[in-house]
Design an enzyme around this catalytic site. Structure first.
Site, short mmCIF file in Angstrom:
data_model
loop_
_atom_site.label_atom_id
_atom_site.label_comp_id
_atom_site.label_asym_id
_atom_site.label_seq_id
_atom_site.Cartn_x
_atom_site.Cartn_y
_atom_site.Cartn_z
N GLN A 100 0.85 -1.19 0.00
CA GLN A 100 -0.12 0.01 -0.13
C GLN A 100 0.79 1.11 0.05
O GLN A 100 0.30 2.32 -0.37
CB GLN A 100 -1.01 -0.11 1.31
CG GLN A 100 -1.96 -1.08 1.19
CD GLN A 100 -1.70 -2.19 1.98
OE1 GLN A 100 -0.47 -2.59 2.17
NE2 GLN A 100 -2.82 -2.74 2.60
N ASP A 120 -6.08 1.99 12.97
CA ASP A 120 -7.39 1.34 12.81
C ASP A 120 -8.27 1.23 13.92
O ASP A 120 -9.47 1.23 13.71
CB ASP A 120 -7.20 -0.05 12.19
CG ASP A 120 -6.75 0.05 10.72
OD1 ASP A 120 -7.47 -0.14 9.59
OD2 ASP A 120 -5.44 0.34 10.42
#
Length: 343
Positions: A192, A233
């Site tokens: 990513q 997260d």
């Protein structure tokens, strides 16, 4: 298909449109999602990813589920549960799905209104995090007019609808003319950083370099970065933080090198019902992502692998947590409970 600009998703002409992040950087493709099951698949295969973005997507998924099944039916409730559990680590997804679904009895217009409100709040949060984070960078680094920032995974507009969390801070510093260099770790196994963060940094015209994951701690030890900026997260009530695998290693290296380590995430990622990182469910995504790179095998056939998608950074390794509504200086003994969010 319409370009969504810097963002990852939007509700356009009664449809949910998302950038398929699995196709970047080679191909920019916008998917139209008409059914909640298709959105669950898109979340699981990381076509849309990033804690704030999947929270927003989940809210719109509730709208789609109500259109398909009728709000309040058993099929609707099953679709909502499928959405909220599509990825377990990020608290945003379940929280925003539940928030939108709570208005089901008020009818479809109320559901859409709530989902749009979730989107607008996350966009505003990114702007606020950029401002607060850039001001903190100014305080923490020795040469605030020439900042080298190291970051992991992707935390830009792709992950947060627009601008982003940690990368949103880097963007703001760049817009202020103070960014000397952004260093992005490649972020195995799905790259990513190399695929998505590099793509976003290039589009914003920022100076950047990509490094292999193992180089990050070594660069910190050599004094080659002024600050580490990461997303999250889920943030537990004690300040422990779950983020992309590899974040913990950077935090340990940053502590060794006396480099500030700053977590940037919206208030929607703060989970005061989770007491510590030990209580955070860590998703294991199976062997294929490790033994293959974008479908190409890199290990002998049948090789097993461990593939935790996230790790937990203890609060004692974190200099500060920046949200859209507060800056909590853990290094000064502050906590999420002692520094309440601004109204």
């Amino acid at each position: 298909m319409q370009d969504l600009g810097e963002g990852s998703l939007d509700w356009v002409d009664g449809r949910l449109r998302i950038v398929d992040q699995t196709r970047l950087p080679e191909t920019y493709e916008v998917l139209e999602i008409h059914q909640s099951a298709d959105l669950v698949d898109a979340i699981r295969r990381l076509a849309v990813r990033g804690a704030p973005a999947i929270g927003v997507a989940g809210g719109f998924g509730v709208v789609l589920a109500a259109r398909e099944h009728g709000a309040g039916t058993d099929d609707f409730r099953a679709a909502v549960e499928s959405l909220r559990t599509a990825r377990p680590t990020a608290v945003n997804l379940a929280r925003m799905v539940d928030r939108v679904a709570a208005r089901a009895a008020e009818g479809p217009k109320s559901l859409l209104s709530e989902a749009l409100a979730v989107r607008d709040e996350e966009v505003a949060a990114s702007l606020s995090m950029g401002r607060l984070g850039a001001a903190l960078v100014d305080e923490l680094v020795s040469q605030p007019d020439a900042v080298t920032a190291l970051t992991i995974c992707n935390t830009g507009g792709l992950a947060a609808v627009e601008r982003g969390t940690a990368l949103g801070v880097i963007r703001t510093v760049h817009e202020q003319g103070r960014l000397a260099l952004a260093i992005a770790t490649e972020t195995r196994p799905l790259l990513q950083g190399a695929r998505l963060t590099a793509w976003e940094l290039e589009r914003m015209g920022a100076p950047f370099r990509v490094v292999v994951d193992a180089a990050g701690p070594a660069l910190l030890a050599r004094g080659m970065a002024d600050i580490v900026l990461t997303g999250a997260d889920r943030i537990a009530s004690n300040g422990d933080t779950a983020n992309k695998i590899g974040t913990f290693a950077l935090a340990v290296a940053a502590r060794y090198a006396a480099v500030p380590f700053v977590v940037v995430a919206p208030e929607s990622s703060v989970d005061m019902d989770t007491s510590s990182g030990e209580d955070i469910s860590i998703e294991d995504r199976g062997a294929d992502e490790v033994v293959k790179v974008r479908g190409t095998p890199i290990a002998p056939e049948g090789t097993g692998a461990l593939n935790p998608a996230f790790d937990v950074t203890p609060a004692e390794l974190i200099t500060a947590i920046v949200t859209d509504r507060r800056v909590v200086r853990l290094d000064r003994g502050e906590s999420l409970r002692s520094v309440p969010p601004d109204p």
